[in-house]
Design a protein around this motif. Structure first.
Motif, PDB file in Angstrom:
ATOM      1  N   LYS A 255       0.816  -1.212   0.000  1.00 40.65           N
ATOM      2  CA  LYS A 255       0.000   0.000   0.000  1.00 40.65           C
ATOM      3  C   LYS A 255       0.859   1.275   0.000  1.00 40.65           C
ATOM      4  O   LYS A 255       0.350   2.370   0.171  1.00 40.65           O
ATOM      5  N   ASP A 256       2.157   1.117  -0.181  1.00 34.30           N
ATOM      6  CA  ASP A 256       3.055   2.264  -0.281  1.00 34.30           C
ATOM      7  C   ASP A 256       3.066   2.748  -1.734  1.00 34.30           C
ATOM      8  O   ASP A 256       3.576   2.062  -2.629  1.00 34.30           O
ATOM      9  N   SER A 257       2.495   3.912  -1.968  1.00 31.70           N
ATOM     10  CA  SER A 257       2.298   4.383  -3.346  1.00 31.70           C
ATOM     11  C   SER A 257       3.615   4.557  -4.103  1.00 31.70           C
ATOM     12  O   SER A 257       3.644   4.521  -5.331  1.00 31.70           O
ATOM     13  N   ARG A 258       4.726   4.743  -3.371  1.00 33.45           N
ATOM     14  CA  ARG A 258       6.008   4.931  -4.064  1.00 33.45           C
ATOM     15  C   ARG A 258       6.434   3.694  -4.853  1.00 33.45           C
ATOM     16  O   ARG A 258       7.215   3.758  -5.792  1.00 33.45           O
ATOM     17  N   MET A 259       5.891   2.548  -4.473  1.00 34.58           N
ATOM     18  CA  MET A 259       6.223   1.303  -5.181  1.00 34.58           C
ATOM     19  C   MET A 259       5.660   1.297  -6.606  1.00 34.58           C
ATOM     20  O   MET A 259       6.151   0.585  -7.470  1.00 34.58           O
ATOM     21  N   TRP A 260       4.601   2.070  -6.819  1.00 32.71           N
ATOM     22  CA  TRP A 260       3.819   1.936  -8.058  1.00 32.71           C
ATOM     23  C   TRP A 260       3.938   3.131  -8.974  1.00 32.71           C
ATOM     24  O   TRP A 260       3.214   3.261  -9.945  1.00 32.71           O
ATOM     25  N   GLN A 261       4.872   4.020  -8.664  1.00 32.21           N
ATOM     26  CA  GLN A 261       4.932   5.316  -9.308  1.00 32.21           C
ATOM     27  C   GLN A 261       5.559   5.309 -10.707  1.00 32.21           C
ATOM     28  O   GLN A 261       5.037   5.893 -11.633  1.00 32.21           O
ATOM     29  N   ASP A 262       6.741   4.690 -10.815  1.00 33.42           N
ATOM     30  CA  ASP A 262       7.552   4.874 -12.022  1.00 33.42           C
ATOM     31  C   ASP A 262       7.399   3.703 -12.992  1.00 33.42           C
ATOM     32  O   ASP A 262       7.583   2.552 -12.616  1.00 33.42           O
ATOM     33  N   ASP A 263       7.055   4.036 -14.238  1.00 30.91           N
ATOM     34  CA  ASP A 263       6.951   2.981 -15.246  1.00 30.91           C
ATOM     35  C   ASP A 263       7.142   3.563 -16.637  1.00 30.91           C
ATOM     36  O   ASP A 263       7.359   4.763 -16.790  1.00 30.91           O
ATOM     37  N   ASP A 264       7.053   2.707 -17.647  1.00 28.88           N
ATOM     38  CA  ASP A 264       7.381   3.142 -19.019  1.00 28.88           C
ATOM     39  C   ASP A 264       6.275   3.973 -19.680  1.00 28.88           C
ATOM     40  O   ASP A 264       6.437   4.417 -20.821  1.00 28.88           O
ATOM     41  N   ARG A 265       5.159   4.158 -18.969  1.00 27.93           N
ATOM     42  CA  ARG A 265       4.069   5.029 -19.455  1.00 27.93           C
ATOM     43  C   ARG A 265       3.500   4.588 -20.803  1.00 27.93           C
ATOM     44  O   ARG A 265       2.913   5.399 -21.519  1.00 27.93           O
ATOM     45  N   ARG A 266       3.709   3.332 -21.159  1.00 25.97           N
ATOM     46  CA  ARG A 266       3.163   2.901 -22.442  1.00 25.97           C
ATOM     47  C   ARG A 266       1.682   2.605 -22.347  1.00 25.97           C
ATOM     48  O   ARG A 266       0.992   2.464 -23.351  1.00 25.97           O
ATOM     49  N   ALA A 267       1.216   2.444 -21.122  1.00 25.21           N
ATOM     50  CA  ALA A 267      -0.211   2.292 -20.889  1.00 25.21           C
ATOM     51  C   ALA A 267      -0.464   2.833 -19.487  1.00 25.21           C
ATOM     52  O   ALA A 267       0.482   3.040 -18.726  1.00 25.21           O
ATOM     53  N   ASP A 268      -1.730   3.058 -19.168  1.00 29.06           N
ATOM     54  CA  ASP A 268      -2.047   3.516 -17.827  1.00 29.06           C
ATOM     55  C   ASP A 268      -2.212   2.279 -16.935  1.00 29.06           C
ATOM     56  O   ASP A 268      -3.319   1.796 -16.714  1.00 29.06           O
ATOM     57  N   TYR A 269      -1.065   1.767 -16.447  1.00 25.96           N
ATOM     58  CA  TYR A 269      -1.088   0.507 -15.695  1.00 25.96           C
ATOM     59  C   TYR A 269      -1.909   0.624 -14.418  1.00 25.96           C
ATOM     60  O   TYR A 269      -2.625  -0.288 -14.039  1.00 25.96           O
ATOM     61  N   ARG A 270      -1.778   1.787 -13.759  1.00 25.71           N
ATOM     62  CA  ARG A 270      -2.490   1.935 -12.485  1.00 25.71           C
ATOM     63  C   ARG A 270      -4.001   1.931 -12.697  1.00 25.71           C
ATOM     64  O   ARG A 270      -4.744   1.361 -11.912  1.00 25.71           O
ATOM     65  N   LEU A 321      -9.109   2.377  -0.672  1.00 27.34           N
ATOM     66  CA  LEU A 321      -7.655   2.410  -0.532  1.00 27.34           C
ATOM     67  C   LEU A 321      -6.974   2.043  -1.851  1.00 27.34           C
ATOM     68  O   LEU A 321      -6.031   2.704  -2.293  1.00 27.34           O
ATOM     69  N   VAL A 322      -7.506   0.996  -2.470  1.00 32.53           N
ATOM     70  CA  VAL A 322      -6.955   0.563  -3.756  1.00 32.53           C
ATOM     71  C   VAL A 322      -7.125   1.666  -4.788  1.00 32.53           C
ATOM     72  O   VAL A 322      -6.212   1.981  -5.548  1.00 32.53           O
ATOM     73  N   ARG A 323      -8.300   2.304  -4.763  1.00 34.18           N
ATOM     74  CA  ARG A 323      -8.554   3.365  -5.734  1.00 34.18           C
ATOM     75  C   ARG A 323      -7.694   4.586  -5.478  1.00 34.18           C
ATOM     76  O   ARG A 323      -7.286   5.269  -6.411  1.00 34.18           O
ATOM     77  N   SER A 324      -7.407   4.847  -4.224  1.00 32.46           N
ATOM     78  CA  SER A 324      -6.559   6.007  -3.949  1.00 32.46           C
ATOM     79  C   SER A 324      -5.105   5.713  -4.356  1.00 32.46           C
ATOM     80  O   SER A 324      -4.359   6.604  -4.714  1.00 32.46           O
ATOM     81  N   LEU A 325      -4.741   4.445  -4.313  1.00 33.25           N
ATOM     82  CA  LEU A 325      -3.388   4.060  -4.733  1.00 33.25           C
ATOM     83  C   LEU A 325      -3.244   4.131  -6.243  1.00 33.25           C
ATOM     84  O   LEU A 325      -2.232   4.588  -6.758  1.00 33.25           O
ATOM     85  N   PHE A 326      -4.243   3.637  -6.947  1.00 30.69           N
ATOM     86  CA  PHE A 326      -4.106   3.445  -8.386  1.00 30.69           C
ATOM     87  C   PHE A 326      -4.978   4.369  -9.233  1.00 30.69           C
ATOM     88  O   PHE A 326      -4.951   4.289 -10.445  1.00 30.69           O
TER      89      PHE A 326
END
Ligand SMILES: Nc1nc2c(ncn2[C@@H]2O[C@H](COP(=O)(O)OP(=O)(O)OP(=O)(O)O)[C@@H](O)[C@H]2O)c(=O)[nH]1
Ligand SMILES: [Mg+2]
Length: 327
Positions: A255-270, A321-326
């Protein structure tokens, strides 16, 4: 251990709704309660040092992992981590010497063929972690092509191949630390690694996989590097998991949002993660859309549409919580 379960939030949310008929509430509550028992079993394997533990720690809420941690009784080498709804088996890959390799191969084969009490295959997903910083992945291809794929059975979709330590693929060069992403040179290098991985598996087995690259990240004294493409990895894991079971991830992911922040932006993964988890909860709450008697009788008419909307909001509120993360 007592802690909050998303199912508790859902139950509270259903109770407070004024726009749901009592019969519908009863039915939803019964279905939602069952979600608590959803289990997803994941086998994580790969060479020593490839980053299996780091990946597990980044993906899941690891304080819980220690609680249920223990050695699998049948296979001394496979470590079992139990979360609320996700069960992980952490197995060494090959490359530890002839005798150990034989043992590991046997253990992995047995795990992949193991059936649960209902006669279904126990392991839902096998994640093979490749070390992206290694020039010779021969042993990992041996593991995939000669041990894992032959043990999968007819359905090869349980297999997921992911190349970790993307930041170290060119010995640490071409990684943009400020942006926590590869520069174009490294990105092209990693793309080629993905393509050659795909090729080597297809040529040896005829099986098509869609490998991805990522970095589990690390903490090293004061130095911290957040994961890269971890949300993409989770998207891939969700896509390889049966829809009605995906809800298990909503409970146990980090549930730590920093884990899910950085990616290749090729799709909206979150956005895909969020939609996939919400959808899975709705499918579970409404029993795969078939619905029981009370809800089923209402669906189709205008009242049904209202109930459908209400379920959407209930689930949305219940896994806020999931929605606030993603998002
Ligand atoms: N730079 C970098 N280092 C990583 C990454 N992932 C893991 N590491 C490092 O690689 C080393 C091995 O990681 P582990 O997670 O212990 O690997 P493992 O596969 O669990 O290894 P065994 O349990 O020994 O089989 C550790 O020092 C990690 O910090 C990554 O994405 N980038
Ligand atoms: Mg480990």
């Amino acid at each position: 251990m007592q802690h909050q379960h998303i199912v508790d939030d859902l139950i509270r949310e259903i109770h407070t709704r004024k726009d749901l008929p009592e019969g519908a509430k009863t039915e939803l509550l019964r279905n939602v309660a069952r979600l608590r028992d959803t289990r997803v079993n994941i086998l994580v394997t790969g060479a020593t040092g490839s980053g299996k533990s780091s990946t597990i720690n980044a993906l899941f809420n690891t304080q819980k992992a220690r609680v249920g941690q223990g050695v699998d009784p049948e296979t001394m080498d496979i470590v079992r981590y139990e979360f609320d709804n996700i069960v992980l088996f952490d197995s060494p890959g090959l490359g530890d010497g002839k005798e150990a390799d034989l043992r590991h191969a046997k253990n992995i084969t047995a795990k992949l063929r193991e059936k649960d009490a209902d006669g279904n295959l126990l392991v839902d997903l096998v994640l093979v972690v490749l070390d992206g910083s290694s020039r010779d992945l021969g042993t990992s291809f041996e593991l995939i092509n000669q041990v894992i794929i032959p043990s999968l059975g007819d359905d090869k979709s349980r297999l997921l191949v992911a190349i970790n330590q993307a930041d170290m693929a060119m010995k640490g060069r071409h990684w943009n630390h400020g942006e926590n992403q590869p520069d174009p040179t490294l990105a092209a290098f990693l793309e080629e690694k993905v393509a050659s991985t795909k090729r080597r598996i297809r040529e040896a087995t005829g099986v098509d996989v869609e490998p991805i690259y990522y970095a589990a990240g690390y903490k090293d004294g004061g130095q911290v590097q957040n994961p890269y493409n971890l949300a993409k990895l989770l998207v891939w894991m969700l896509r390889h998991t049966k829809q009605e079971k995906r809800v298990a991830f909503a409970q146990d992911i980090n549930k730590d949002s920093r884990m899910w922040q950085d990616d290749d932006r090729r799709a909206d993964y979150r956005a895909e993660i969020s939609a996939s988890l919400v959808e899975s909860v709705i499918v579970g709450a409404t029993l795969g859309g078939t619905l029981g008697t009370t809800l089923g009788g209402m669906i189709g008419g205008p009242a049904g549409a209202a109930v459908g909307r209400a379920i959407g909001t209930v689930v949305g509120g219940g896994i806020a919580l999931v929605r606030s993360l993603f998002g």
